[in-house]
Write a protein that holds these residues in place. Structure first.
Motif, mmCIF file in Angstrom:
data_model
loop_
_atom_site.group_PDB
_atom_site.id
_atom_site.type_symbol
_atom_site.label_atom_id
_atom_site.label_comp_id
_atom_site.label_asym_id
_atom_site.label_seq_id
_atom_site.Cartn_x
_atom_site.Cartn_y
_atom_site.Cartn_z
ATOM 1 N N GLN A 1 11.560 5.747 -6.847
ATOM 2 C CA GLN A 1 12.675 4.742 -6.219
ATOM 3 C C GLN A 1 12.285 4.143 -4.791
ATOM 4 O O GLN A 1 12.162 3.007 -4.529
ATOM 5 N N GLN A 2 11.109 5.064 -4.126
ATOM 6 C CA GLN A 2 10.938 4.382 -2.680
ATOM 7 C C GLN A 2 9.661 3.143 -3.050
ATOM 8 O O GLN A 2 9.404 2.649 -1.974
ATOM 9 N N ALA A 3 8.587 3.635 -3.897
ATOM 10 C CA ALA A 3 7.702 3.159 -4.687
ATOM 11 C C ALA A 3 8.257 1.808 -4.564
ATOM 12 O O ALA A 3 7.926 0.793 -4.236
ATOM 13 N N ILE A 4 9.737 1.227 -5.977
ATOM 14 C CA ILE A 4 10.167 0.844 -5.759
ATOM 15 C C ILE A 4 10.080 -0.577 -4.986
ATOM 16 O O ILE A 4 10.404 -2.111 -4.455
ATOM 17 N N LYS A 5 11.431 0.146 -3.852
ATOM 18 C CA LYS A 5 11.750 0.219 -2.609
ATOM 19 C C LYS A 5 10.969 -0.795 -2.200
ATOM 20 O O LYS A 5 10.870 -2.061 -1.425
ATOM 21 N N TYR A 6 9.297 -0.459 -1.431
ATOM 22 C CA TYR A 6 8.758 -0.674 -0.729
ATOM 23 C C TYR A 6 7.984 -2.159 -1.389
ATOM 24 O O TYR A 6 7.377 -2.908 -0.674
ATOM 25 N N SER A 7 7.556 -1.876 -2.613
ATOM 26 C CA SER A 7 6.989 -2.900 -3.505
ATOM 27 C C SER A 7 7.644 -3.970 -3.890
ATOM 28 O O SER A 7 7.286 -5.168 -3.273
ATOM 29 N N LYS A 8 9.720 -4.164 -3.656
ATOM 30 C CA LYS A 8 9.846 -5.709 -3.768
ATOM 31 C C LYS A 8 10.041 -5.901 -2.067
ATOM 32 O O LYS A 8 10.150 -7.282 -2.187
ATOM 33 N N ASN B 1 0.962 -1.471 -0.111
ATOM 34 C CA ASN B 1 0.384 -0.253 -0.060
ATOM 35 C C ASN B 1 0.843 0.824 -0.162
ATOM 36 O O ASN B 1 0.427 2.425 -1.114
ATOM 37 N N LEU B 2 1.962 1.314 0.737
ATOM 38 C CA LEU B 2 2.809 2.378 0.425
ATOM 39 C C LEU B 2 3.554 2.318 -0.110
ATOM 40 O O LEU B 2 4.012 3.434 -0.969
ATOM 41 N N GLY B 3 3.755 1.518 -0.960
ATOM 42 C CA GLY B 3 4.717 1.881 -2.342
ATOM 43 C C GLY B 3 3.486 2.206 -3.013
ATOM 44 O O GLY B 3 4.527 2.853 -4.669
ATOM 45 N N ASN B 4 2.220 1.744 -3.650
ATOM 46 C CA ASN B 4 1.277 2.366 -4.295
ATOM 47 C C ASN B 4 1.212 4.000 -4.379
ATOM 48 O O ASN B 4 1.114 4.691 -5.093
#
Length: 833
Positions: free
Chosen positions: A170-177, A151-154
Motif C-alpha cells: 500500500q505504501q509503494a502504491i501511495k508513493y508511486s501514485k 524510487n521510494l515506492g519501488n
C-alpha cells in the motif's frame, strides 16, 4: 592571485577533468578513464574542507562512479566503496543544507543496489529509511520530488516481495501514485513511474479493476517510451504478461493478439539487453506454437538461442551468472523440441542444445582451451567485444542517477550511446569472424565437428519438454532424431522427483530400492531401449550377448530434469538378462559435446616411456624407465559432526596395494584442509577423495567435507573453488563421496554445476563420481577393483577408453554380485573423455 584562488582554480580544473573522463567512460566504456576519474574525485574530496560544496559534490560523484564501475564489472568492493563515499557525503551535509535530499537519496539508491546483489534485508531497510529522509527534505514543488517518490515506492515494493506485508504494498502504491500525479506529461521519468505503478497494482490484484488499472499504467508507460529506448523490451514484456493474465479469464482474442504483438516488439528491439529480448522471444514462441504456427515459433526461438552467448556473463561472479541463467532455463530445450516439430533436421535441433546449455562451463572452457583463445590471440578484438557485451547487456536505470545531470539529459545521452554500442558490437563480431580460426565464434558448431566427436562411440542426447520428447543420436556417419512418446514430460518430471527423494537407511532404503528398480524399467522402455534398437539398426552398437566383453562406449547427455537420470543403469538386471545398459555398452556422461571435446584435448597416460635415444647410462635408464606420475589420496574416515566411514581406511589400503611399485608416487593427506588440498590438486595427475559429499541449495556451494586448520571441526571444499583451479597435468579425479555428480538445482540443471563438473573444469579428463548416497563397502570394492585393473594397463591403445572400460568392469562386478540392490551399485558414474 591569492593562494586560495589558485587552489580553487585547481579544484575546478580537476572537477572538469573528472567530468570529461566520466563522459568518455559513458561514451566509450573506457574503464581506465573511469578509474582515473575516481582517483581525481578522491583528491578533490581530500583537498576541500567538509563545509565546501565541492567536497560534498566530489563525494556524491565518487559514490556514483563506484556504482557505475560495479554495474560494469560486478566487484563487490566497488559497492562497498560507493556506500563509504555516500555515507561521508551524508555526514558532511548539515540538516539545513539544500543538498541534504540529494545525499540521502543517493545513499538510499546505493543500499538498494547492494540489496539486489546480496539480498540482505538490512540494506533494504536502510534504503527505505534514507529514502523517507530524502523525501522529507525535498520541497513539494522541487523537480526531483517525483523521482524520489518513485524510487521510494519501488523500495517498498521490493520489501513487500520479500516479506509479503500488504502495508508495504500500500505504501509503494501511495508513493508511486504521488510520483505519477506530480509529473508533467513531458516529464522524462513518466514512463518509468507508470511502469512501476502498473507492476505494483498487478501485484495487488484485489479485484479485476486493479488488473485493468495495472494494464492502463503499463500502456501509458509504453506510450511514453521511445521506440529506440533500451528499456522498451522490458516494458513490452511486463504489459504483455498483464494482458495475458486478463486474457486467461476472458478469452479475449484482441488481448491475445496484442500480447503477441508486444512480445514480438520486445524481441525486435535490438538495443535492449539480450535477456529482455530473449524473454519476449520465448513468450511469442509459446503463443505462436499454441496457434499451430510451428515454423515461426521455431525460427524466433532459434534466433533467441543464438543470442544467448551475448548475454553479459563474463564480467559477473559465479552466483550472478547463475541468477541470470536461471531466468533463461529451458529455452534451448524448448527450441530443440519445436525445431523438430517444425520438421527441421536433427542437427538443427542439436546445435540449439549445444549453444544454449552449459554456458557457465563454456565460458571456462573457452578461456582455457588449447585450440583457440581470443584474449591471447587477438587482445584488441577481445577487449572490444567484452566491453560491448557488458555495455549492451546492462539495463538503463533512469531514476537512479544522483549526479547533477537531469534525467532527461542522462536518458538522451545513454540512448544515443547504447544505439552506437549495438552497431559497434555487430562490427566487432564481423571482424572477429574474419580472423583465422574464429569464423565460428559464438556460432553453433558445424555438423561435421559434432559427428567427429562420435569417433569413439555414439553420443545420445535425451530431451523431454511439454511439446515432445526425443533422443538425438550422433554417430560417425550421421545425426538423427528418434521421437520417444513414452518419455512424456509429466512422466519424466514425476520420476525425477521421486529419484531426488531417494535417500536414507532402514525400511526407507528398501522401499526406495524397489522404486528405483521400477524407475530403471521405465527408463529402459521409454528411452534407452528404443535408442539401442535404433543403434542396432544402423550398426552403431555391437552384440547383445550378455557375456560379450568387447562393448562399445556410449556418451549420455540428459537435458533439463533428465540430467540426473541413470541411463547407465536402465533396464532389467535379473540374472541372465541383457535388456539393460550395463550389459550392452560402456557408459559415460558429459554435459555437452563441447565439454567432451575439452576433456579429450589431453591424451590419457599413466606413465611415459623413457626416450631410448637419451644418452643415459643403463642404470639411469632402469631407474628412469618410466616418468613418475603422482596421485593424491584424501581420506576422511572420521568427520567432526558426521557419521564415520569405516570403509575409507580399507579403501586407501586397497588402492595403495593395487598400485605397482615404481609406477605412481602417492601422497596421502590424513588431515586435509581445503587450502592445502587445492594447492596439492594442482600438482597431481590423479586425485582420490574418500569422504562425505554434501549438496548445497546453491549448487556452487555443494562441497566435499574436510577439516579446519586445527582438525577439530569440519570445513568445506566448495564446487566454486574447485572449478577455479588450473591444474598442470590433471588426468583422473575419483570422488568416492555421496552425490558428487548430482545437481541440487532444477532450474540450473543444464549448467551441470556439481562436484564432478568442478573437477572437469579444473582440467581432469576423467571424473568418477556418484549420483546419490553410496554404500561404504561398495565404494571400497569399486575403488579397489578399478585401480587393480587400471594399473595392469600397459599404455597400449586408447587410454581414455581404458579408464571408462575399467570402471565399467568394477561396477559390473558389484552389480553381478548384488543385482537386486540397485541403490548400492547404480550411483557410480563415469564422466568425461
Amino acid at each position: 592571485m591569492s593562494a586560495s584562488s589558485g587552489t580553487t582554480d585547481r579544484i575546478v580544473s580537476l572537477c572538469n577533468w573528472s567530468a570529461t573522463l566520466v563522459e568518455r567512460f559513458e561514451r566509450l566504456g573506457d574503464l581506465n578513464a573511469l578509474g582515473l576519474a575516481i582517483r581525481i574525485s578522491r583528491e578533490v574530496a581530500r583537498a576541500t574542507p567538509a563545509n565546501n560544496p565541492s567536497h560534498t559534490n566530489a563525494l556524491i560523484n565518487l559514490s556514483v562512479m563506484f556504482v557505475r564501475r560495479f554495474e560494469r564489472i560486478g566487484h563487490l568492493d566497488d559497492l562497498e566503496q560507493a556506500i563509504k563515499s555516500g555515507e561521508a557525503a551524508v555526514a558532511a551535509t548539515p540538516p539545513d543544507n539544500p543538498r541534504q535530499a540529494d545525499t540521502r537519496n543517493n545513499l538510499s539508491n546505493i543500499f538498494s543496489v547492494r540489496f539486489k546483489r546480496l539480498g540482505d534485508l538490512g540494506d533494504l531497510q536502510q534504503a527505505i529509511k534514507l529514502g523517507e529522509a530524502a523525501l522529507a527534505a525535498t520541497p513539494r514543488n522541487h523537480p526531483r520530488r517525483a523521482g524520489t517518490c518513485n524510487n521510494l515506492g519501488n523500495k517498498y515494493s521490493e520489501r513487500f516481495k520479500r516479506l509479503g506485508d500488504l502495508d508495504d504494498l500500500q505504501q509503494a502504491i501511495k508513493y508511486s501514485k504521488a510520483a505519477v500525479a506530480s509529473m508533467a506529461q513531458n516529464h522524462p521519468d513518466r514512463a518509468t513511474a507508470h511502469n512501476s505503478l502498473g507492476n505494483m497494482l498487478f501485484e495487488k490484484m484485489g479485484d479485476i479493476n486493479d488488473l485493468h488499472q495495472a494494464i492502463k499504467h503499463g500502456e501509458d508507460a509504453l506510450e511514453d517510451t521511445p521506440q529506440d529506448h533500451p528499456n522498451l523490451s522490458f516494458r513490452c514484456n511486463v504489459l504483455g504478461i498483464k494482458l495475458q493474465s486478463r486474457c486467461s479469464g476472458t478469452d479475449s482474442l484482441a488481448d491475445l493478439s496484442e500480447c503477441l504483438r508486444l512480445y514480438r516488439e520486445a524481441w525486435n528491439c535490438h538495443i535492449s539487453p539480450p535477456k529482455h529480448r530473449i524473454e519476449g522471444a520465448r513468450r511469442a514462441a509459446e503463443l505462436l506454437y499454441s496457434a499451430g504456427n510451428f515454423e515461426e515459433s521455431s525460427s524466433i526461438l532459434e534466433d533467441a538461442v543464438n543470442l544467448m552467448p551475448r548475454v553479459n556473463l563474463s564480467a559477473l561472479k559465479r552466483d550472478d551468472r547463475q541468477y541470470i541463467l536461471a531466468e533463461l532455463s529451458g529455452l534451448a530445450a524448448r527450441a530443440s523440441s519445436i525445431a523438430l516439430r517444425a520438421g527441421r533436421e536433427a542437427y538443427h535441433s542439436l546445435k540449439l542444445l549445444e549453444l544454449g546449455r552449459g554456458i557457465i562451463m563454456g565460458f571456462t572452457i573457452d578461456s582455457r582451451s588449447e585450440v583457440s583463445d581470443l584474449r591471447a590471440d587477438h587482445p584488441l578484438e577481445f577487449d572490444q567485444f567484452n566491453r560491448l557485451r557488458v555495455e549492451t547487456g546492462s539495463p538503463i536505470e533512469e531514476t537512479e542517477s544522483a549526479s547533477d545531470e537531469t534525467s532527461d539529459q542522462f536518458r538522451n545521452r545513454t540512448i544515443i550511446r547504447r544505439r552506437k554500442a549495438v552497431d559497434e558490437m555487430e562490427e566487432v563480431l564481423a571482424r572477429i569472424h574474419t580472423l583465422p580460426g574464429y569464423t565460428g565464434f559464438l556460432l553453433p558448431p558445424p555438423q561435421d565437428a559434432l559427428i567427429e566427436m562420435a569417433t569413439n562411440g555414439p553420443i545420445v542426447v535425451f530431451n523431454s519438454t511439454s511439446y515432445r520428447s526425443d533422443a538425438i543420436i550422433v554417430t560417425t556417419s550421421t545425426i538423427t532424431s528418434l521421437e520417444l512418446p513414452k518419455l512424456s514430460y509429466k512422466g519424466t518430471s514425476d520420476w525425477m522427483k521421486k529419484l531426488a527423494s531417494f535417500g536414507g537407511g532402514g525400511v526407507k532404503r528398501g522401499q526406495d530400492n524397489r522404486k528405483m528398480k521400477e524407475l530403471l524399467f521405465w527408463l529402459w522402455d521409454a528411452a534407452v531401449g528404443p535408442v539401442f534398437d535404433e543403434l542396432k539398426r544402423i550398426g552403431a552398437v555391437g552384440s547383445e550377448d550378455p557375456g560379450d566383453t568387447n562393448l562399445k562406449r556410449i556418451w549420455w547427455i540428459g537435458v533439463g530434469k533428465l540430467s540426473m537420470a541413470p541411463f547407465h543403469a536402465a533396464g532389467d538386471h535379473s540374472r541372465g538378462s541383457n535388456r539393460n545398459t550395463l550389459s550392452r555398452a560402456i557408459s559415460s556422461y558429459i554435459p555437452t559435446i563441447k565439454a567432451l571435446s575439452y576433456a579429450r584435448q589431453a591424451r590419457f597416460q599413466l606413465f611415459d616411456e623413457y626416450d631410448a635415444s637419451s644418452p643415459m647410462e643403463s642404470s639411469e635408464k632402469d631407474e628412469n624407465a618410466r616418468k613418475w606420475n603422482t596421485r593424491l589420496l584424501v581420506p576422511m574416515p572420521k568427520t567432526p559432526g558426521a557419521t564415520s566411514l569405516p570403509g575409507v581406511d580399507k579403501e586407501v589400503k586397497y588402492i595403495c596395494d593395487s598400485t605397482p611399485r615404481n609406477t605412481i608416487k602417492t601422497t596421502v593427506l590424513n588431515k586435509p584442509i581445503p587450502a592445502k588440498v587445492l594447492d596439492e590438486v594442482r600438482h597431481h595427475n590423479i586425485v582420490h577423495f574418500a569422504c562425505h559429499g554434501v549438496l548445497g541449495i546453491n549448487p556452487s556451494d555443494s562441497h566435499l567435507v574436510l577439516l579446519t586448520q586445527d582438525g577439530k571441526n569440519s570445513d568445506k571444499l566448495l564446487v566454486r573453488d574447485i572449478s577455479k583451479v588450473n591444474t598442470e597435468n590433471a588426468q583422473l579425479a575419483y570422488l568416492s563421496a555421496c552425490s558428487s555428480a548430482k545437481n541440487s538445482s532444477i532450474v540450473l540443471a543444464d549448467e551441470a554445476i556439481h562436484l564432478a563438473s568442478g573437477f572437469q573444469l579444473a582440467g581432469f579428463s576423467h571424473v568418477l563420481a556418484n549420483l546419490w548416497e553410496t554404500d561404504d563397502r561398495a565404494s571400497s570394492e569399486v575403488a579397489r577393483d578399478f585401480y587393480d585393473l587400471l594399473f595392469k594397463y600397459e599404455g597400449k591403445g586408447d587410454g581414455h577408453h581404458q579408464v571408462s572400460a575399467t570402471f565399467h568392469k568394477a561396477v559390473k562386478k558389484v552389480r553381478d554380485a548384488r543385482p537386486n540392490a540397485v541403490l548400492t551399485w547404480a550411483p557410480f558414474v563415469h564422466t568425461g573423455a
